[in-house]
Every structure is written in C-alpha cells, then in structure tokens.
Design a protein around this motif. Structure first.
Motif, PDB file in Angstrom:
ATOM      1  N   GLY A 128      -8.365   7.484  -2.739  1.00  0.00           N
ATOM      2  CA  GLY A 128      -7.919   8.945  -3.171  1.00  0.00           C
ATOM      3  C   GLY A 128      -8.260   9.147  -4.667  1.00  0.00           C
ATOM      4  N   LYS A 129      -6.950   9.182  -5.200  1.00  0.00           N
ATOM      5  CA  LYS A 129      -6.904   9.313  -6.614  1.00  0.00           C
ATOM      6  C   LYS A 129      -7.692   8.273  -7.221  1.00  0.00           C
ATOM      7  N   LEU A 130      -7.748   6.744  -6.910  1.00  0.00           N
ATOM      8  CA  LEU A 130      -8.413   6.005  -7.135  1.00  0.00           C
ATOM      9  C   LEU A 130      -9.401   5.394  -6.214  1.00  0.00           C
ATOM     10  N   ARG A 131     -10.697   4.823  -6.617  1.00  0.00           N
ATOM     11  CA  ARG A 131     -11.564   4.210  -5.568  1.00  0.00           C
ATOM     12  C   ARG A 131     -11.325   2.826  -5.720  1.00  0.00           C
ATOM     13  N   ASN A 132     -11.583   2.158  -4.696  1.00  0.00           N
ATOM     14  CA  ASN A 132     -11.600   0.616  -4.353  1.00  0.00           C
ATOM     15  C   ASN A 132     -12.883  -0.100  -5.233  1.00  0.00           C
ATOM     16  N   ILE A 133     -12.527  -1.258  -5.490  1.00  0.00           N
ATOM     17  CA  ILE A 133     -13.707  -1.817  -6.259  1.00  0.00           C
ATOM     18  C   ILE A 133     -14.075  -3.246  -5.331  1.00  0.00           C
ATOM     19  N   TRP A 134     -14.688  -2.813  -3.981  1.00  0.00           N
ATOM     20  CA  TRP A 134     -15.037  -3.901  -3.002  1.00  0.00           C
ATOM     21  C   TRP A 134     -15.917  -5.122  -3.644  1.00  0.00           C
ATOM     22  N   PRO A 135     -16.191  -6.088  -3.319  1.00  0.00           N
ATOM     23  CA  PRO A 135     -17.100  -7.220  -3.478  1.00  0.00           C
ATOM     24  C   PRO A 135     -18.204  -6.704  -2.481  1.00  0.00           C
ATOM     25  N   ALA A 136     -19.406  -7.159  -2.899  1.00  0.00           N
ATOM     26  CA  ALA A 136     -20.362  -6.537  -1.958  1.00  0.00           C
ATOM     27  C   ALA A 136     -20.394  -7.316  -0.572  1.00  0.00           C
ATOM     28  N   ASP A 137     -20.993  -6.689   0.568  1.00  0.00           N
ATOM     29  CA  ASP A 137     -20.692  -7.083   1.845  1.00  0.00           C
ATOM     30  C   ASP A 137     -21.591  -8.313   1.969  1.00  0.00           C
ATOM     31  N   ASP A 138     -22.741  -8.666   1.057  1.00  0.00           N
ATOM     32  CA  ASP A 138     -23.410  -9.701   1.377  1.00  0.00           C
ATOM     33  C   ASP A 138     -22.709 -11.118   0.675  1.00  0.00           C
ATOM     34  N   VAL A 139     -21.949 -10.963  -0.174  1.00  0.00           N
ATOM     35  CA  VAL A 139     -21.262 -11.773  -1.046  1.00  0.00           C
ATOM     36  C   VAL A 139     -19.960 -12.315  -0.209  1.00  0.00           C
ATOM     37  N   THR A 182       0.572  10.031   2.583  1.00  0.00           N
ATOM     38  CA  THR A 182      -0.828   9.880   2.200  1.00  0.00           C
ATOM     39  C   THR A 182      -1.278   8.298   1.889  1.00  0.00           C
ATOM     40  N   LYS A 183      -0.407   7.476   2.397  1.00  0.00           N
ATOM     41  CA  LYS A 183      -0.503   6.122   2.158  1.00  0.00           C
ATOM     42  C   LYS A 183      -0.999   5.584   0.763  1.00  0.00           C
ATOM     43  N   GLN A 184      -0.065   5.914  -0.227  1.00  0.00           N
ATOM     44  CA  GLN A 184      -0.528   5.562  -1.804  1.00  0.00           C
ATOM     45  C   GLN A 184       0.157   4.138  -1.854  1.00  0.00           C
ATOM     46  N   ASN A 185      -0.321   3.403  -1.075  1.00  0.00           N
ATOM     47  CA  ASN A 185       0.071   1.954  -1.268  1.00  0.00           C
ATOM     48  C   ASN A 185      -0.941   0.999  -1.615  1.00  0.00           C
ATOM     49  N   GLN A 186      -0.682  -0.401  -1.894  1.00  0.00           N
ATOM     50  CA  GLN A 186      -1.504  -1.222  -2.290  1.00  0.00           C
ATOM     51  C   GLN A 186      -1.295  -2.552  -1.786  1.00  0.00           C
ATOM     52  N   ILE A 187      -2.420  -3.201  -1.474  1.00  0.00           N
ATOM     53  CA  ILE A 187      -2.475  -4.707  -1.046  1.00  0.00           C
ATOM     54  C   ILE A 187      -3.005  -5.472  -2.304  1.00  0.00           C
ATOM     55  N   THR A 216       8.683   2.013  -3.932  1.00  0.00           N
ATOM     56  CA  THR A 216       9.655   2.386  -3.007  1.00  0.00           C
ATOM     57  C   THR A 216      10.087   0.929  -2.498  1.00  0.00           C
ATOM     58  N   LEU A 217       9.200   0.284  -1.832  1.00  0.00           N
ATOM     59  CA  LEU A 217       9.622  -1.225  -1.461  1.00  0.00           C
ATOM     60  C   LEU A 217       8.483  -1.924  -1.518  1.00  0.00           C
ATOM     61  N   THR A 218       8.472  -3.042  -1.260  1.00  0.00           N
ATOM     62  CA  THR A 218       7.364  -4.415  -0.971  1.00  0.00           C
ATOM     63  C   THR A 218       7.629  -4.920   0.215  1.00  0.00           C
ATOM     64  N   MET A 219       6.561  -5.338   1.038  1.00  0.00           N
ATOM     65  CA  MET A 219       6.414  -6.271   2.019  1.00  0.00           C
ATOM     66  C   MET A 219       5.588  -7.335   1.562  1.00  0.00           C
ATOM     67  N   LEU A 220       6.233  -8.362   1.691  1.00  0.00           N
ATOM     68  CA  LEU A 220       5.575  -9.819   1.097  1.00  0.00           C
ATOM     69  C   LEU A 220       5.302 -10.576   2.142  1.00  0.00           C
ATOM     70  N   PHE A 221       3.995 -11.137   2.084  1.00  0.00           N
ATOM     71  CA  PHE A 221       3.831 -12.384   2.870  1.00  0.00           C
ATOM     72  C   PHE A 221       3.513 -13.549   2.118  1.00  0.00           C
ATOM     73  N   PRO A 301       5.611   6.345  -2.994  1.00  0.00           N
ATOM     74  CA  PRO A 301       5.607   7.562  -2.370  1.00  0.00           C
ATOM     75  C   PRO A 301       4.190   8.406  -2.831  1.00  0.00           C
ATOM     76  N   ASP A 302       4.027   9.541  -2.042  1.00  0.00           N
ATOM     77  CA  ASP A 302       2.959  10.261  -2.313  1.00  0.00           C
ATOM     78  C   ASP A 302       2.578  10.891  -3.743  1.00  0.00           C
ATOM     79  N   ILE A 303       1.613  10.986  -4.439  1.00  0.00           N
ATOM     80  CA  ILE A 303       1.326  10.917  -5.904  1.00  0.00           C
ATOM     81  C   ILE A 303       2.046  12.352  -6.346  1.00  0.00           C
TER      82      ILE A 303
END
Length: 339
Positions: A128-139, A182-187, A216-221, A301-303
C-alpha cells in the motif's frame, strides 16, 4: 481454560485452541482473553499454543528464510532496504540496522551504532503505502508466493488475538479489529550468523540490543536455538530467558498498545543473546555462537489511526500519560532512528 505456568518469572503458556473451535462461546473468549490480558499486564509477553498458524507452515517459513539468507551476497544486495528508515522493506546486511530504545538525536544514535547488531534481515509487508522489494522469481522461485500466503495466515490469527485481548480488557470484541482492517503489518526474516562469543560477552557486538517493539503487538516464531531474553518486571536490568517451546508462538505487546492502555499494559524490553555452539573447539580458534533464525510478524494499526487512551484506562485518579498520536507517524519516528 488455558494453562498458565506458575513458576516465578516464567512467561505464561496459554492454550488458544478453544477459541478456534466452532462451538466457541463468549465465555471462552472472556476466560482466555483475561488470561492473555493478565500475562501482558504481568510480563508484557505470553506463549500461545494451539494457535491457527499450522506447524508445517511455520516449518516451511523457516526453510524459505534459510534459503534466502544462503543466497550469494550479490543477490541479497539486489533487494536493499532503502536509505529511509521508514521505508521498512527489503534486505539489510550485517551492521546496517541498529535497534535503539527511544534515542532520536544524531549524537545518541551515533553512539548506539558503535556496537553494531550482528544480524541480517529481510522485511516485507502490506502493498500500500510501501511497495515490497522482492527477489526475482528465478533467483528463489516460490519465495514471494509462500510469504504472500503466510502473511494472510498470520493476519487471520492476528484478528483472533485482537478480539481476545479486547474481551479480556472488558471492551467490545471488535474494538481493536476496527483499527486493523488494512493489514498494515510486517514480516521480518532474521538471521544471526555465528559470531565470536567473547565479542558478544564483552559488549563489543550485540545480537540485537534491548528494545521494545513499536506497534500493537508482535507474533514471534523462534527456532530451536533460542536466545530471546525478556526484562524482569521486578528487577530492572535483569533479563530472563524466553526459550523455544515447541508448537508455540511468543506474543508481546508493542508501544502503541501501551499508549492505548495508558500504561495499564506495558511494552517490555527484550534482547537476544545467541547461545554458544556446542561442538568441540579446535585449539586456537575462538568459541562461536550458534546460528539463529527467527520470524516476527509485527502488527500495526491502519495508517490513518489516531491512538488515544482506551475508555476505562484513564480518569481523575489516572490521568492520560500520552497525547493522541497518529500510528504511522509514531512508527516512522521509531524506524528513522533505527536506520
């Protein structure tokens, strides 16, 4: 009823399973929500077992994380974290980030960075506000698809947790979920490579320094290595281990939930002290720490949310400790001090 450990200083272990059953009642939510609330009030942390993120999915997430960090450095460097701290996406190499606790002036941040965090990380989140920076699919084929699904699985568990916490605090079930639509969360994928134990023991390096989480909170694995330590609420500066417990996630509150609750709930300082390796040492070689991986899912929370004290947490005898604040502005402020 979820079981809570009785040992002093032991973070409670709470059974979330009844809340995921078709016959779950409001009484189930009230009972388990109250246990979570009490754990957060006493420790800032709780172990949650029988949650809704399947163990095989968690295991696969760690496998993908290991594959990513095993890529050649040249490939990881193709998806760099931007210079701006608030743009929290992409890869950060060892020493790029320095977690700090409420230090915002340039001189203070520079002093913090004299002891770098010995870790590397990769961030992804809502598109949304930010775009992800994904590694290339062939990598690394399949990486993006898996974590897109993992994000949704974690979001579903997030909503269940937020409902339980609200009921446990005596609020309407949807109080917090109304702020998290709006799922303003982060992995975050974290990798702590082996380091010289002496450097960590003498403070010349840190795995990750003491800090509270921002949202708000963190779910940690965690992986089986462990190393997470949580500050003792009874003894400032003393950190107690929060070891790996199979089948659980570690959940802790962040600064915004603390502000929401007017310090009824407190975000708790925690850090990582990666344990030493077990294998025999060769003569003349330094003792090394074990390699460690962890995956936190940060809930925000939502931005456009304004965080103000929850009704019932303030009044004539308990005035508000915090002015209302925009959630996005607060998170950006903390992140800008980190990078």
């Amino acid at each position: 009823m979820g079981g809570i450990a009785n040992q002093q200083h032991a973070i409670p272990i709470i059974d979330f399973g009844p809340l995921l059953q078709d016959d779950c009642t409001h009484e189930n939510f009230a009972t388990i929500g109250k246990e979570i609330y009490e754990a957060f009030k006493d420790f800032g942390f709780a172990y949650i077992k029988n949650h809704s993120v399947p163990q095989n999915v968690v295991d696969e997430a760690f496998q993908w994380s290991q594959r990513f960090f095993a890529l050649p450095q040249s490939e990881k460097d193709k998806v760099p974290h931007p210079r701006e701290g608030w743009y929290h996406r992409g890869y950060s190499g060892i020493g790029r980030e320095k977690v700090s606790q409420m230090v915002f002036d340039e001189e203070g941040i520079a002093n913090q960075r004299k002891k770098p965090d010995f870790k590397e990380s990769y961030e992804m989140g809502a598109e949304g506000k930010l775009r992800n920076i994904w590694p290339a699919d062939d990598v690394i084929p399949g990486f993006r698809d898996f974590f897109t699904q993992f994000y949704e699985i974690c979001y579903s568990m997030e909503l269940q947790l937020l409902r339980a916490i609200a009921v446990g605090m005596g609020l309407k079930e949807d109080f917090f979920t109304n702020y998290h639509k709006t799922k303003q969360n982060q992995i975050r994928l974290l990798h702590y490579p082996p380091a010289e134990e002496e450097l960590l023991a003498t403070g010349k390096l840190e795995s990750i320094s003491a800090h509270t989480d921002f949202g708000t909170l963190t779910m940690l694995f965690q992986d089986q290595v462990g190393g997470l330590e949580v500050e003792d609420i009874h003894e400032k500066g003393k950190f107690n281990p929060a070891p790996y417990i199979p089948g659980t996630m570690v959940v802790n509150i962040g600064d915004l939930l603390m502000r929401w609750s007017n310090d009824v709930l407190r975000s708790t300082l925690h850090h990582v002290r990666t344990p030493p390796a077990d294998e025999p040492l060769k003569e003349g070689e330094p003792r090394m720490t074990r390699e460690r991986y962890s995956i936190p899912y940060f809930v925000g929370p939502d931005i456009d949310s304004t965080i103000d004290c929850i009704p019932g947490c303030w009044g004539p005898e308990r005035p508000k400790k915090y002015e209302p604040i925009n959630s996005s502005e607060y998170l950006d402020m903390r992140l800008n001090a980190t990078y």
